[in-house]
Write a protein that holds these residues in place. Structure first.
Motif, short mmCIF file in Angstrom:
data_model
loop_
_atom_site.label_atom_id
_atom_site.label_comp_id
_atom_site.label_asym_id
_atom_site.label_seq_id
_atom_site.Cartn_x
_atom_site.Cartn_y
_atom_site.Cartn_z
N TYR A 221 27.15 42.59 -1.58
CA TYR A 221 28.58 42.58 -1.28
C TYR A 221 28.79 43.16 0.12
N ASN A 222 28.14 44.29 0.40
CA ASN A 222 28.29 44.91 1.71
C ASN A 222 27.75 44.01 2.82
N ALA A 223 26.60 43.38 2.56
CA ALA A 223 25.99 42.50 3.55
C ALA A 223 26.89 41.30 3.84
N LEU B 94 28.24 29.48 2.62
CA LEU B 94 27.91 29.58 1.20
C LEU B 94 26.85 30.66 1.06
N THR B 95 26.94 31.50 0.04
CA THR B 95 25.86 32.43 -0.21
C THR B 95 25.37 32.27 -1.64
N PHE B 96 24.06 32.46 -1.81
CA PHE B 96 23.39 32.26 -3.09
C PHE B 96 22.60 33.52 -3.46
N TRP B 97 22.36 33.70 -4.78
CA TRP B 97 21.43 34.73 -5.20
C TRP B 97 20.04 34.28 -4.77
N ASN B 98 19.24 35.19 -4.26
CA ASN B 98 17.89 34.88 -3.80
C ASN B 98 16.91 34.94 -4.97
N GLY B 99 16.30 33.80 -5.28
CA GLY B 99 15.39 33.72 -6.42
C GLY B 99 14.20 34.65 -6.34
N LYS C 243 19.26 37.87 3.41
CA LYS C 243 19.71 39.23 3.67
C LYS C 243 20.00 39.91 2.35
N ASP C 244 19.52 41.14 2.20
CA ASP C 244 19.62 41.86 0.95
C ASP C 244 19.04 40.97 -0.16
N ILE C 245 19.77 40.74 -1.26
CA ILE C 245 19.23 39.87 -2.31
C ILE C 245 19.94 38.51 -2.32
#
Length: 289
Positions: A66-68, A193-198, A276-278
């Motif tokens: 969220y912060n990233a 668009l941002t995604f969760w990093n697998g 970036k981050d997760i």
């Protein structure tokens, strides 16, 4: 999540490919609820907006992302000459509501409960939340500009859909939503668009999903979680997919018609993808009407 009335649910993790509708949104039922938008509305109808706030709490594994996301959006705003910022599927409002800028900000979500809660928590002069349909985002934006006395043709908009939200909406409308984002941005705008990093899927299973059965249901990691495919499907109908970078590149190219290149972290120019981050961040250019 989508949008404004067919929108993409909130910017929260449970906004994955989550299908907590009986049988999921792709179960092929014959009733009126079988349409993509109505299925999405059913999905969020019985979802307390307060339940998702655990995703952005200080001890959540998603707090760093969220912060990233807020940091990257803030950077983009400083680098670009934008006139407004729109978040599609703004959910609880924790992302766009936390971005510090003098630009007018708009959160759009299909869930009226999310809109009401976001409004109560974050709405100020220049920050508003709206119930709407992301598949008709361009028209919504034109109407909004008309209400505010703005010339829509002169707008340069940063349009974002964060925290895996695009993966929760029915597959049938995802490409339309991305196209609408690109059209709404205007010729000089930008999209994200941002995604969760697998790569962090195991961390998601043990650090979030397993800790919050109230959101996705209790499950057996040896039965319901597929670490190779990075999917979780619980008996409640909850389902989530965590992508890896090559998959996001293929998705952007084959489904959303955006040819993207992997880039260094923080590269906003052009059509770029970085980690970036997760999360995985995918920036892309707009479409001309």
């Amino acid at each position: 999540m989508p949008p404004v009335a067919g929108e993409m649910a909130a910017s929260e993790p449970v906004n994955d490919v989550a299908k907590r509708v009986k049988g999921g949104v792709d179960d092929g039922r014959d009733s009126a609820m079988s349409s993509p938008l109505s299925a999405l509305e059913e999905l969020w109808a019985d979802t307390p907006s307060s339940a998702w706030e655990v995703a952005s709490s200080d001890d959540s594994i998603f707090r760093g992302l969220y912060n990233a996301t807020i940091e990257e959006m803030t950077k983009a705003i400083k680098l670009g000459d934008y006139t407004a910022v729109i978040e599609v599927g703004s959910g609880t409002g924790d992302v766009i509501g936390s971005v510090k800028t003098a630009l007018p900000r708009y959160g759009v979500d299909i869930n009226p409960a999310f809109v009401a809660r976001s409004t109560a928590k974050f709405a100020t002069e220049g920050m508003s939340f709206h119930e709407g349909d992301a598949t008709k985002l361009q028209q919504w934006w034109a109407d909004q500009c008309a209400k505010e006395g703005k010339d829509v043709a002169e707008q340069r908009v940063l349009v974002v859909c964060t925290n895996n939200t695009i993966n929760i909406v029915p597959k049938e409308i995802r490409a339309t939503i991305v196209e609408q984002m690109r059209l709404t941005a205007g010729p000089s705008g930008k999209c994200l668009l941002t995604f969760w990093n697998g790569t962090f899927f195991p961390h998601g299973i043990m650090g979030f999903y397993k800790k919050h059965p109230e959101l996705c249901g209790a499950f057996d990691i040896f039965v319901h979680a597929d670490y190779e495919k990075r999917t979780l499907n619980t008996d409640t109908g909850y389902s989530t997919l965590w992508n890896i970078v090559p998959e996001v590149q293929s998705l952007m190219r084959d489904t959303y018609k955006v040819e993207s290149s992997r880039a260094a972290q923080g590269t906003i120019a052009g059509n770029s993808i970085y980690e970036k981050d997760i999360g995985i961040f995918s920036w892309f250019e707009p479409l001309s009407a």
